[in-house]
Write an enzyme that holds these catalytic residues in place. Sequence first.
Site, PDB file in Angstrom:
ATOM      1  N   GLU A 204       0.887  -1.163   0.000  1.00  0.00           N
ATOM      2  CA  GLU A 204       0.000   0.000   0.000  1.00  0.00           C
ATOM      3  C   GLU A 204       0.921   1.208   0.000  1.00  0.00           C
ATOM      4  O   GLU A 204       1.471   1.571   1.042  1.00  0.00           O
ATOM      5  CB  GLU A 204      -0.895  -0.085   1.232  1.00  0.00           C
ATOM      6  CG  GLU A 204      -2.199   0.632   1.054  1.00  0.00           C
ATOM      7  CD  GLU A 204      -2.051   2.115   1.256  1.00  0.00           C
ATOM      8  OE1 GLU A 204      -1.760   2.822   0.265  1.00  0.00           O
ATOM      9  OE2 GLU A 204      -2.188   2.565   2.389  1.00  0.00           O
ATOM     10  N   CYS A 238      -1.962   8.807   2.235  1.00  0.00           N
ATOM     11  CA  CYS A 238      -1.839   8.338   0.855  1.00  0.00           C
ATOM     12  C   CYS A 238      -3.084   8.677   0.055  1.00  0.00           C
ATOM     13  O   CYS A 238      -3.002   8.940  -1.137  1.00  0.00           O
ATOM     14  CB  CYS A 238      -1.564   6.845   0.830  1.00  0.00           C
ATOM     15  SG  CYS A 238      -2.648   5.933   1.914  1.00  0.00           S
TER      16      CYS A 238
HETATM   17  P1  NDP Z   1       9.156   5.051   4.129  1.00  0.00           P
HETATM   18  O1  NDP Z   1       8.494   4.309   3.056  1.00  0.00           O
HETATM   19  O2  NDP Z   1      10.620   5.214   4.068  1.00  0.00           O
HETATM   20  O3  NDP Z   1       8.775   4.364   5.545  1.00  0.00           O
HETATM   21  C1  NDP Z   1       7.695   3.453   5.724  1.00  0.00           C
HETATM   22  C2  NDP Z   1       8.187   2.196   6.421  1.00  0.00           C
HETATM   23  O4  NDP Z   1       9.051   1.471   5.538  1.00  0.00           O
HETATM   24  C3  NDP Z   1       9.020   2.484   7.664  1.00  0.00           C
HETATM   25  O5  NDP Z   1       8.792   1.466   8.617  1.00  0.00           O
HETATM   26  C4  NDP Z   1      10.434   2.431   7.140  1.00  0.00           C
HETATM   27  O6  NDP Z   1      11.377   2.198   8.153  1.00  0.00           O
HETATM   28  C5  NDP Z   1      10.340   1.280   6.149  1.00  0.00           C
HETATM   29  N1  NDP Z   1      11.331   1.277   5.079  1.00  0.00           N
HETATM   30  C6  NDP Z   1      11.848   2.338   4.408  1.00  0.00           C
HETATM   31  N2  NDP Z   1      12.695   1.929   3.450  1.00  0.00           N
HETATM   32  C7  NDP Z   1      12.740   0.581   3.502  1.00  0.00           C
HETATM   33  C8  NDP Z   1      13.466  -0.430   2.786  1.00  0.00           C
HETATM   34  N3  NDP Z   1      14.290  -0.133   1.794  1.00  0.00           N
HETATM   35  N4  NDP Z   1      13.268  -1.717   3.133  1.00  0.00           N
HETATM   36  C9  NDP Z   1      12.432  -2.040   4.120  1.00  0.00           C
HETATM   37  N5  NDP Z   1      11.732  -1.142   4.840  1.00  0.00           N
HETATM   38  C10 NDP Z   1      11.862   0.157   4.540  1.00  0.00           C
HETATM   39  O7  NDP Z   1       8.491   6.474   4.284  1.00  0.00           O
HETATM   40  P2  NDP Z   1       9.122   7.832   4.898  1.00  0.00           P
HETATM   41  O8  NDP Z   1       8.881   7.834   6.346  1.00  0.00           O
HETATM   42  O9  NDP Z   1      10.528   8.083   4.494  1.00  0.00           O
HETATM   43  O10 NDP Z   1       8.215   8.878   4.146  1.00  0.00           O
HETATM   44  C11 NDP Z   1       8.596   9.262   2.844  1.00  0.00           C
HETATM   45  C12 NDP Z   1       7.431   9.252   1.906  1.00  0.00           C
HETATM   46  O11 NDP Z   1       6.801   7.977   1.857  1.00  0.00           O
HETATM   47  C13 NDP Z   1       6.297  10.175   2.270  1.00  0.00           C
HETATM   48  O12 NDP Z   1       6.608  11.485   1.953  1.00  0.00           O
HETATM   49  C14 NDP Z   1       5.168   9.577   1.489  1.00  0.00           C
HETATM   50  O13 NDP Z   1       5.255   9.969   0.164  1.00  0.00           O
HETATM   51  C15 NDP Z   1       5.418   8.092   1.569  1.00  0.00           C
HETATM   52  N6  NDP Z   1       4.643   7.434   2.618  1.00  0.00           N
HETATM   53  C16 NDP Z   1       3.450   6.895   2.265  1.00  0.00           C
HETATM   54  C17 NDP Z   1       2.658   6.338   3.223  1.00  0.00           C
HETATM   55  C18 NDP Z   1       1.329   5.769   2.871  1.00  0.00           C
HETATM   56  O14 NDP Z   1       0.416   5.851   3.667  1.00  0.00           O
HETATM   57  N7  NDP Z   1       1.221   5.137   1.729  1.00  0.00           N
HETATM   58  C19 NDP Z   1       3.045   6.282   4.619  1.00  0.00           C
HETATM   59  C20 NDP Z   1       4.344   6.846   4.885  1.00  0.00           C
HETATM   60  C21 NDP Z   1       5.092   7.400   3.901  1.00  0.00           C
HETATM   61  P3  NDP Z   1      12.204   3.416   8.829  1.00  0.00           P
HETATM   62  O15 NDP Z   1      11.213   4.338   9.464  1.00  0.00           O
HETATM   63  O16 NDP Z   1      13.067   2.733   9.811  1.00  0.00           O
HETATM   64  O17 NDP Z   1      12.954   4.053   7.700  1.00  0.00           O
END
Ligand code: NDP
Length: 427
Positions: A204, A238
Amino acid sequence: MNNVIENIQNSYLLWKEYPVSQRIEIIKEIRDKLLKNTELYAKAITSDMGKPISQSIAEVKKCAYLCDYYIENSENFLKPQQIKTKWTESYITFEPIGVLLGVMPWNFPFWQVFRFVIPNLILGNIFVVKHASNVPKSADLLETIFNSDKLKFPIYKNLFLESKFVADIIAHKHIKGVSLTGSEPAGRAIAQCAGQHLKKSVLELGGSAAFIVCEDADLELAVSTAVNARMQNAGQSCIAAKRFLVHENLKEKFLSLFKLKVEALKKGDKFDLNTEIGEMAREDLAIELEKLVNESISLGAKLICGGKREGSFYEPTILSEVTPEMPVFKEETFGPVAAVTFFKTFDEAVTLSNLSDFGLGVSVFSKDVEFIKSQTYRFEEGAVYINEMLISDPHLPFGGVKNSGYGRELSQFGMYEFANIKTVVIK
Ligand code: NDP
Protein backbone atom coordinates in the site's frame (compact mmCIF):
# COMPACT_ATOMS: atom_id res chain seq x y z
CA MET A 1 15.94 -11.57 16.10
CA ASN A 2 15.94 -15.25 15.15
CA ASN A 3 14.72 -16.12 18.65
CA VAL A 4 11.78 -13.76 18.35
CA ILE A 5 10.75 -15.35 15.07
CA GLU A 6 11.21 -18.91 16.38
CA ASN A 7 9.05 -18.07 19.40
CA ILE A 8 6.32 -16.43 17.37
CA GLN A 9 6.31 -19.46 15.05
CA ASN A 10 5.63 -21.63 18.12
CA SER A 11 2.76 -19.27 18.95
CA TYR A 12 1.42 -19.69 15.42
CA LEU A 13 1.24 -23.47 15.85
CA LEU A 14 -1.00 -22.91 18.89
CA TRP A 15 -3.04 -19.97 17.52
CA LYS A 16 -3.99 -21.73 14.30
CA GLU A 17 -5.71 -24.46 16.34
CA TYR A 18 -8.07 -21.92 17.92
CA PRO A 19 -11.52 -21.88 16.37
CA VAL A 20 -12.46 -18.57 14.71
CA SER A 21 -15.02 -17.90 17.46
CA GLN A 22 -12.28 -18.02 20.12
CA ARG A 23 -9.98 -15.79 18.11
CA ILE A 24 -12.85 -13.31 17.89
CA GLU A 25 -13.08 -13.28 21.71
CA ILE A 26 -9.49 -11.99 21.77
CA ILE A 27 -10.39 -9.30 19.21
CA LYS A 28 -13.22 -8.18 21.52
CA GLU A 29 -10.69 -7.73 24.29
CA ILE A 30 -8.49 -5.67 21.94
CA ARG A 31 -11.50 -3.53 20.98
CA ASP A 32 -12.35 -2.96 24.65
CA LYS A 33 -8.78 -1.81 25.38
CA LEU A 34 -9.09 0.76 22.59
CA LEU A 35 -12.35 2.13 23.94
CA LYS A 36 -11.15 2.18 27.56
CA ASN A 37 -7.79 3.85 26.88
CA THR A 38 -8.61 6.02 23.88
CA GLU A 39 -7.01 9.16 25.31
CA LEU A 40 -3.85 7.46 26.46
CA TYR A 41 -3.30 5.92 23.04
CA ALA A 42 -4.20 9.16 21.25
CA LYS A 43 -1.64 11.07 23.30
CA ALA A 44 1.06 8.61 22.25
CA ILE A 45 0.16 9.07 18.57
CA THR A 46 0.18 12.86 18.87
CA SER A 47 3.45 12.95 20.75
CA ASP A 48 5.07 10.53 18.27
CA MET A 49 4.13 12.21 15.01
CA GLY A 50 2.47 15.53 15.79
CA LYS A 51 -1.09 15.24 14.54
CA PRO A 52 -3.71 17.23 16.50
CA ILE A 53 -5.11 15.23 19.40
CA SER A 54 -8.70 15.26 18.07
CA GLN A 55 -7.45 13.43 14.96
CA SER A 56 -5.53 10.90 17.06
CA ILE A 57 -8.68 10.21 19.12
CA ALA A 58 -10.60 9.69 15.86
CA GLU A 59 -7.88 7.27 14.69
CA VAL A 60 -8.12 5.13 17.83
CA LYS A 61 -11.93 5.06 17.61
CA LYS A 62 -11.73 4.04 13.96
CA CYS A 63 -9.59 1.06 14.99
CA ALA A 64 -12.34 0.00 17.43
CA TYR A 65 -14.89 0.37 14.62
CA LEU A 66 -12.75 -1.89 12.42
CA CYS A 67 -12.63 -4.50 15.21
CA ASP A 68 -16.43 -4.40 15.46
CA TYR A 69 -16.76 -4.90 11.71
CA TYR A 70 -14.58 -8.03 11.74
CA ILE A 71 -16.10 -9.32 15.00
CA GLU A 72 -19.48 -9.22 13.27
CA ASN A 73 -18.55 -10.52 9.82
CA SER A 74 -15.54 -12.83 10.03
CA GLU A 75 -17.33 -16.08 10.75
CA ASN A 76 -19.33 -15.51 7.61
CA PHE A 77 -16.24 -14.58 5.54
CA LEU A 78 -14.34 -17.63 6.74
CA LYS A 79 -16.99 -20.33 6.58
CA PRO A 80 -16.31 -23.02 3.98
CA GLN A 81 -17.88 -22.32 0.57
CA GLN A 82 -19.59 -25.19 -1.23
CA ILE A 83 -19.05 -25.21 -5.02
CA LYS A 84 -21.11 -27.38 -7.38
CA THR A 85 -18.86 -29.50 -9.64
CA LYS A 86 -18.87 -32.93 -11.35
CA TRP A 87 -17.73 -34.49 -8.04
CA THR A 88 -19.95 -35.59 -5.15
CA GLU A 89 -18.80 -32.69 -3.09
CA SER A 90 -16.33 -29.86 -3.44
CA TYR A 91 -15.70 -26.85 -1.29
CA ILE A 92 -13.19 -24.18 -0.31
CA THR A 93 -11.78 -23.48 3.13
CA PHE A 94 -9.87 -20.39 4.24
CA GLU A 95 -6.78 -21.17 6.27
CA PRO A 96 -3.86 -19.19 7.68
CA ILE A 97 -0.38 -19.35 6.18
CA GLY A 98 1.78 -18.49 9.21
CA VAL A 99 3.87 -15.64 10.55
CA LEU A 100 3.48 -12.37 8.65
CA LEU A 101 5.80 -9.38 8.67
CA GLY A 102 4.28 -5.89 8.75
CA VAL A 103 6.45 -2.93 7.71
CA MET A 104 4.44 0.01 8.90
CA PRO A 105 4.50 3.80 8.50
CA TRP A 106 4.09 6.72 10.86
CA ASN A 107 1.19 8.71 9.37
CA PHE A 108 -1.56 6.62 11.00
CA PRO A 109 0.57 4.57 13.41
CA PHE A 110 -2.44 2.70 14.86
CA TRP A 111 -4.86 2.49 11.95
CA GLN A 112 -2.42 1.14 9.37
CA VAL A 113 -1.37 -1.63 11.75
CA PHE A 114 -4.93 -2.50 12.79
CA ARG A 115 -6.28 -2.85 9.28
CA PHE A 116 -3.53 -5.36 8.48
CA VAL A 117 -3.46 -7.23 11.78
CA ILE A 118 -7.11 -7.68 12.82
CA PRO A 119 -8.48 -9.64 9.82
CA ASN A 120 -5.31 -11.72 9.67
CA LEU A 121 -5.40 -12.56 13.37
CA ILE A 122 -8.96 -13.83 12.98
CA LEU A 123 -7.88 -15.87 9.96
CA GLY A 124 -5.20 -17.44 12.19
CA ASN A 125 -2.04 -15.70 11.03
CA ILE A 126 0.34 -14.12 13.51
CA PHE A 127 2.74 -11.15 13.48
CA VAL A 128 6.10 -9.54 13.72
CA VAL A 129 5.98 -5.82 12.98
CA LYS A 130 8.64 -3.31 12.08
CA HIS A 131 7.21 0.14 12.76
CA ALA A 132 8.53 3.38 11.33
CA SER A 133 11.40 4.52 13.52
CA ASN A 134 9.68 7.80 14.49
CA VAL A 135 6.66 6.27 16.28
CA PRO A 136 8.19 4.26 19.18
CA LYS A 137 5.52 5.07 21.81
CA SER A 138 2.73 3.89 19.54
CA ALA A 139 4.76 0.76 18.73
CA ASP A 140 5.20 -0.13 22.40
CA LEU A 141 1.51 0.33 23.13
CA LEU A 142 0.43 -1.75 20.15
CA GLU A 143 2.36 -4.75 21.46
CA THR A 144 0.51 -4.54 24.79
CA ILE A 145 -2.84 -4.03 23.07
CA PHE A 146 -2.61 -7.06 20.78
CA ASN A 147 -1.24 -9.49 23.33
CA SER A 148 -3.74 -10.90 25.79
CA ASP A 149 -3.37 -12.14 29.37
CA LYS A 150 -5.88 -14.81 28.41
CA LEU A 151 -3.32 -16.36 26.06
CA LYS A 152 -0.18 -18.00 27.36
CA PHE A 153 1.72 -16.99 24.25
CA PRO A 154 2.27 -13.77 22.24
CA ILE A 155 0.46 -13.25 18.94
CA TYR A 156 2.25 -10.03 18.02
CA LYS A 157 5.87 -8.96 18.47
CA ASN A 158 7.62 -5.71 17.59
CA LEU A 159 10.91 -5.82 15.78
CA PHE A 160 12.96 -2.73 16.47
CA LEU A 161 15.38 -2.70 13.57
CA GLU A 162 16.72 -0.49 10.84
CA SER A 163 15.06 -0.85 7.46
CA LYS A 164 18.25 -2.31 5.93
CA PHE A 165 17.66 -5.48 8.01
CA VAL A 166 14.10 -6.02 6.78
CA ALA A 167 15.41 -8.18 3.91
CA ASP A 168 16.89 -10.68 6.40
CA ILE A 169 13.52 -10.97 8.12
CA ILE A 170 11.68 -11.56 4.85
CA ALA A 171 14.20 -14.28 4.00
CA HIS A 172 13.58 -16.15 7.28
CA LYS A 173 11.95 -19.53 6.65
CA HIS A 174 9.12 -18.89 9.13
CA ILE A 175 8.04 -15.62 7.53
CA LYS A 176 5.28 -16.43 5.04
CA GLY A 177 4.26 -12.99 3.80
CA VAL A 178 4.92 -9.28 4.12
CA SER A 179 2.70 -6.21 4.01
CA LEU A 180 4.10 -2.71 3.64
CA THR A 181 2.41 0.66 3.89
CA GLY A 182 4.92 3.29 2.90
CA SER A 183 6.76 4.94 0.06
CA GLU A 184 7.35 3.72 -3.47
CA PRO A 185 11.11 3.11 -2.94
CA ALA A 186 10.38 1.03 0.16
CA GLY A 187 7.75 -0.84 -1.88
CA ARG A 188 10.21 -1.67 -4.64
CA ALA A 189 12.81 -2.91 -2.15
CA ILE A 190 10.33 -5.12 -0.30
CA ALA A 191 8.66 -6.49 -3.44
CA GLN A 192 12.04 -7.42 -4.88
CA CYS A 193 13.07 -9.23 -1.74
CA ALA A 194 9.70 -10.96 -1.30
CA GLY A 195 9.83 -12.05 -4.94
CA GLN A 196 13.31 -13.45 -4.56
CA HIS A 197 12.15 -15.60 -1.63
CA LEU A 198 8.73 -16.42 -3.16
CA LYS A 199 6.82 -14.80 -0.33
CA LYS A 200 3.43 -13.18 -0.82
CA SER A 201 3.43 -9.39 -0.51
CA VAL A 202 0.82 -6.66 -0.27
CA LEU A 203 1.94 -3.08 -0.97
CA GLU A 204 0.00 0.00 0.00
CA LEU A 205 2.15 2.82 -1.31
CA GLY A 206 1.63 6.44 -2.15
CA GLY A 207 -1.09 8.25 -4.03
CA SER A 208 -1.60 11.54 -5.81
CA ALA A 209 -5.36 11.56 -5.92
CA ALA A 210 -7.17 13.99 -8.14
CA PHE A 211 -10.18 15.85 -6.74
CA ILE A 212 -12.29 16.84 -9.73
CA VAL A 213 -14.77 19.68 -9.45
CA CYS A 214 -17.11 19.72 -12.45
CA GLU A 215 -18.90 22.87 -13.59
CA ASP A 216 -22.24 21.67 -12.14
CA ALA A 217 -20.80 20.69 -8.72
CA ASP A 218 -22.25 21.89 -5.43
CA LEU A 219 -19.39 24.30 -4.81
CA GLU A 220 -19.90 24.75 -1.08
CA LEU A 221 -19.89 20.96 -0.58
CA ALA A 222 -16.90 20.51 -2.89
CA VAL A 223 -14.77 23.15 -1.18
CA SER A 224 -15.63 22.13 2.42
CA THR A 225 -14.78 18.54 1.50
CA ALA A 226 -11.62 19.64 -0.34
CA VAL A 227 -10.23 21.32 2.79
CA ASN A 228 -10.68 18.18 4.84
CA ALA A 229 -9.50 15.89 2.03
CA ARG A 230 -6.22 17.82 1.70
CA MET A 231 -5.44 19.18 5.15
CA GLN A 232 -6.45 16.35 7.49
CA ASN A 233 -3.42 14.79 9.17
CA ALA A 234 -1.44 17.79 7.84
CA GLY A 235 -1.88 16.28 4.38
CA GLN A 236 0.16 13.19 5.26
CA SER A 237 -2.13 10.56 3.90
CA CYS A 238 -1.84 8.34 0.85
CA ILE A 239 -5.50 8.93 -0.05
CA ALA A 240 -5.46 12.68 0.59
CA ALA A 241 -6.63 14.74 -2.37
CA LYS A 242 -3.48 16.26 -3.82
CA ARG A 243 -4.31 17.53 -7.30
CA PHE A 244 -7.43 19.70 -7.54
CA LEU A 245 -8.81 19.69 -11.08
CA VAL A 246 -11.40 22.43 -11.31
CA HIS A 247 -13.60 23.51 -14.21
CA GLU A 248 -12.23 26.80 -15.56
CA ASN A 249 -15.58 28.59 -15.16
CA LEU A 250 -15.37 28.07 -11.39
CA LYS A 251 -11.85 29.50 -11.12
CA GLU A 252 -12.46 32.70 -9.11
CA LYS A 253 -15.27 31.34 -6.94
CA PHE A 254 -13.41 28.10 -6.14
CA LEU A 255 -10.13 29.79 -5.28
CA SER A 256 -11.64 32.49 -3.06
CA LEU A 257 -13.79 30.02 -1.08
CA PHE A 258 -10.96 27.48 -0.80
CA LYS A 259 -8.54 30.16 0.44
CA LEU A 260 -11.07 31.43 2.99
CA LYS A 261 -11.62 27.97 4.43
CA VAL A 262 -7.96 26.94 4.38
CA GLU A 263 -6.90 30.13 6.16
CA ALA A 264 -9.61 29.57 8.78
CA LEU A 265 -8.08 26.25 9.93
CA LYS A 266 -7.14 26.53 13.60
CA LYS A 267 -3.43 26.18 14.32
CA GLY A 268 -2.06 25.79 17.82
CA ASP A 269 -1.05 23.35 20.53
CA LYS A 270 -1.30 19.82 19.15
CA PHE A 271 -2.77 18.61 22.47
CA ASP A 272 -5.59 21.19 22.32
CA LEU A 273 -8.85 19.59 21.18
CA ASN A 274 -9.68 22.62 19.03
CA THR A 275 -6.50 22.52 16.94
CA GLU A 276 -7.24 21.51 13.35
CA ILE A 277 -3.88 21.61 11.62
CA GLY A 278 -0.61 20.51 13.16
CA GLU A 279 3.06 20.16 12.40
CA MET A 280 4.34 17.54 9.99
CA ALA A 281 5.80 14.31 11.36
CA ARG A 282 9.45 15.25 10.72
CA GLU A 283 11.32 18.36 9.69
CA ASP A 284 12.98 16.58 6.74
CA LEU A 285 9.52 15.85 5.30
CA ALA A 286 8.56 19.54 5.61
CA ILE A 287 11.82 20.60 3.93
CA GLU A 288 11.16 18.16 1.08
CA LEU A 289 7.66 19.59 0.63
CA GLU A 290 8.98 23.16 0.67
CA LYS A 291 11.35 22.20 -2.16
CA LEU A 292 8.49 20.83 -4.32
CA VAL A 293 6.48 24.03 -3.76
CA ASN A 294 9.37 26.40 -4.51
CA GLU A 295 10.36 24.52 -7.66
CA SER A 296 6.74 24.63 -8.87
CA ILE A 297 6.53 28.38 -8.18
CA SER A 298 9.70 28.91 -10.17
CA LEU A 299 8.01 27.05 -13.07
CA GLY A 300 4.98 29.38 -12.96
CA ALA A 301 2.63 28.11 -10.21
CA LYS A 302 0.81 30.93 -8.38
CA LEU A 303 0.88 31.04 -4.59
CA ILE A 304 -2.67 31.70 -3.32
CA CYS A 305 -1.91 31.29 0.38
CA GLY A 306 0.61 29.72 2.76
CA GLY A 307 4.01 28.69 1.43
CA LYS A 308 6.08 29.22 4.58
CA ARG A 309 7.80 26.70 6.82
CA GLU A 310 8.83 26.96 10.43
CA GLY A 311 10.70 23.85 11.54
CA SER A 312 8.35 20.93 10.92
CA PHE A 313 5.28 23.19 10.59
CA TYR A 314 4.35 23.86 7.00
CA GLU A 315 1.61 26.43 6.43
CA PRO A 316 -1.54 25.14 4.72
CA THR A 317 -0.84 26.15 1.14
CA ILE A 318 -2.75 26.56 -2.12
CA LEU A 319 -0.98 26.77 -5.47
CA SER A 320 -2.93 27.66 -8.58
CA GLU A 321 -2.11 27.52 -12.33
CA VAL A 322 -0.36 24.18 -11.74
CA THR A 323 0.64 22.25 -14.88
CA PRO A 324 1.53 18.56 -15.30
CA GLU A 325 5.26 19.41 -15.65
CA MET A 326 5.47 20.84 -12.13
CA PRO A 327 6.73 18.75 -9.20
CA VAL A 328 3.56 19.36 -7.14
CA PHE A 329 1.59 17.68 -9.94
CA LYS A 330 4.08 14.94 -10.88
CA GLU A 331 5.16 13.90 -7.38
CA GLU A 332 3.26 12.96 -4.27
CA THR A 333 2.96 16.02 -2.01
CA PHE A 334 2.84 14.39 1.41
CA GLY A 335 1.86 17.53 3.33
CA PRO A 336 -0.66 20.41 3.43
CA VAL A 337 -0.26 21.66 -0.15
CA ALA A 338 -3.16 21.82 -2.62
CA ALA A 339 -2.17 22.01 -6.30
CA VAL A 340 -4.97 23.49 -8.43
CA THR A 341 -5.23 22.96 -12.21
CA PHE A 342 -8.09 24.12 -14.42
CA PHE A 343 -9.79 22.11 -17.16
CA LYS A 344 -12.28 22.84 -19.94
CA THR A 345 -13.96 19.46 -20.59
CA PHE A 346 -14.62 16.32 -18.58
CA ASP A 347 -12.44 14.35 -21.02
CA GLU A 348 -9.56 16.66 -20.20
CA ALA A 349 -10.17 16.13 -16.48
CA VAL A 350 -10.00 12.34 -16.94
CA THR A 351 -6.75 12.65 -18.91
CA LEU A 352 -5.17 14.92 -16.28
CA SER A 353 -6.29 12.59 -13.50
CA ASN A 354 -4.78 9.55 -15.23
CA LEU A 355 -1.45 11.32 -15.88
CA SER A 356 -0.29 10.40 -12.40
CA ASP A 357 1.94 7.36 -11.94
CA PHE A 358 -0.15 6.55 -8.86
CA GLY A 359 -3.62 5.00 -8.88
CA LEU A 360 -5.11 4.85 -5.42
CA GLY A 361 -8.32 6.78 -6.01
CA VAL A 362 -10.12 9.83 -7.34
CA SER A 363 -12.97 12.05 -6.12
CA VAL A 364 -15.41 13.62 -8.54
CA PHE A 365 -17.88 16.35 -7.62
CA SER A 366 -20.90 16.82 -9.89
CA LYS A 367 -24.69 16.97 -9.56
CA ASP A 368 -24.98 14.57 -12.51
CA VAL A 369 -24.25 11.40 -10.54
CA GLU A 370 -25.58 9.08 -13.27
CA PHE A 371 -23.14 10.53 -15.80
CA ILE A 372 -20.17 10.19 -13.43
CA LYS A 373 -21.20 6.59 -12.61
CA SER A 374 -21.08 5.85 -16.35
CA GLN A 375 -17.51 7.22 -16.48
CA THR A 376 -15.89 5.48 -13.48
CA TYR A 377 -14.35 2.80 -15.74
CA ARG A 378 -12.13 5.45 -17.35
CA PHE A 379 -10.17 6.17 -14.17
CA GLU A 380 -7.01 4.10 -13.60
CA GLU A 381 -7.64 3.94 -9.87
CA GLY A 382 -8.46 1.58 -7.01
CA ALA A 383 -11.46 3.72 -6.04
CA VAL A 384 -13.80 6.40 -7.36
CA TYR A 385 -15.75 8.45 -4.82
CA ILE A 386 -18.55 10.67 -6.11
CA ASN A 387 -19.33 13.83 -4.12
CA GLU A 388 -17.18 12.48 -1.27
CA MET A 389 -13.51 12.53 -0.33
CA LEU A 390 -11.52 9.30 -0.42
CA ILE A 391 -11.82 7.67 2.94
CA SER A 392 -11.13 4.10 4.01
CA ASP A 393 -13.96 2.10 5.54
CA PRO A 394 -13.74 -1.47 6.89
CA HIS A 395 -16.71 -2.52 4.71
CA LEU A 396 -14.91 -1.65 1.46
CA PRO A 397 -11.72 -2.96 -0.15
CA PHE A 398 -8.82 -0.52 -0.06
CA GLY A 399 -5.76 -0.48 -2.30
CA GLY A 400 -4.34 0.79 -5.53
CA VAL A 401 -3.09 0.11 -9.03
CA LYS A 402 0.00 1.43 -10.89
CA ASN A 403 2.69 2.74 -8.52
CA SER A 404 0.25 2.80 -5.60
CA GLY A 405 0.99 -0.89 -5.12
CA TYR A 406 -1.06 -4.07 -5.22
CA GLY A 407 -3.35 -6.18 -3.12
CA ARG A 408 -6.27 -5.08 -1.02
CA GLU A 409 -6.87 -4.41 2.63
CA LEU A 410 -10.19 -4.23 4.53
CA SER A 411 -13.53 -5.96 3.74
CA GLN A 412 -13.58 -9.71 2.97
CA PHE A 413 -11.01 -9.16 0.20
CA GLY A 414 -8.43 -7.94 2.72
CA MET A 415 -9.04 -11.06 4.74
CA TYR A 416 -8.11 -13.39 1.87
CA GLU A 417 -4.77 -11.79 0.84
CA PHE A 418 -2.75 -13.96 3.23
CA ALA A 419 -5.12 -16.94 3.25
CA ASN A 420 -4.48 -20.41 1.96
CA ILE A 421 -7.66 -20.79 -0.08
CA LYS A 422 -7.83 -24.56 0.03
CA THR A 423 -9.83 -26.69 -2.41
CA VAL A 424 -11.34 -29.93 -1.08
CA VAL A 425 -12.83 -32.47 -3.49
CA ILE A 426 -14.68 -35.71 -2.69
CA LYS A 427 -15.28 -38.15 -5.53
P1 NDP B 1 9.16 5.05 4.13
O1 NDP B 1 8.49 4.31 3.06
O2 NDP B 1 10.62 5.21 4.07
O3 NDP B 1 8.77 4.36 5.54
C1 NDP B 1 7.70 3.45 5.72
C2 NDP B 1 8.19 2.20 6.42
O4 NDP B 1 9.05 1.47 5.54
C3 NDP B 1 9.02 2.48 7.66
O5 NDP B 1 8.79 1.47 8.62
C4 NDP B 1 10.43 2.43 7.14
O6 NDP B 1 11.38 2.20 8.15
C5 NDP B 1 10.34 1.28 6.15
N1 NDP B 1 11.33 1.28 5.08
C6 NDP B 1 11.85 2.34 4.41
N2 NDP B 1 12.69 1.93 3.45
C7 NDP B 1 12.74 0.58 3.50
C8 NDP B 1 13.47 -0.43 2.79
N3 NDP B 1 14.29 -0.13 1.79
N4 NDP B 1 13.27 -1.72 3.13
C9 NDP B 1 12.43 -2.04 4.12
N5 NDP B 1 11.73 -1.14 4.84
C10 NDP B 1 11.86 0.16 4.54
O7 NDP B 1 8.49 6.47 4.28
P2 NDP B 1 9.12 7.83 4.90
O8 NDP B 1 8.88 7.83 6.35
O9 NDP B 1 10.53 8.08 4.49
O10 NDP B 1 8.21 8.88 4.15
C11 NDP B 1 8.60 9.26 2.84
C12 NDP B 1 7.43 9.25 1.91
O11 NDP B 1 6.80 7.98 1.86
C13 NDP B 1 6.30 10.18 2.27
O12 NDP B 1 6.61 11.48 1.95
C14 NDP B 1 5.17 9.58 1.49
O13 NDP B 1 5.25 9.97 0.16
C15 NDP B 1 5.42 8.09 1.57
N6 NDP B 1 4.64 7.43 2.62
C16 NDP B 1 3.45 6.89 2.26
C17 NDP B 1 2.66 6.34 3.22
C18 NDP B 1 1.33 5.77 2.87
O14 NDP B 1 0.42 5.85 3.67
N7 NDP B 1 1.22 5.14 1.73
C19 NDP B 1 3.05 6.28 4.62
C20 NDP B 1 4.34 6.85 4.88
C21 NDP B 1 5.09 7.40 3.90
P3 NDP B 1 12.20 3.42 8.83
O15 NDP B 1 11.21 4.34 9.46
O16 NDP B 1 13.07 2.73 9.81
O17 NDP B 1 12.95 4.05 7.70
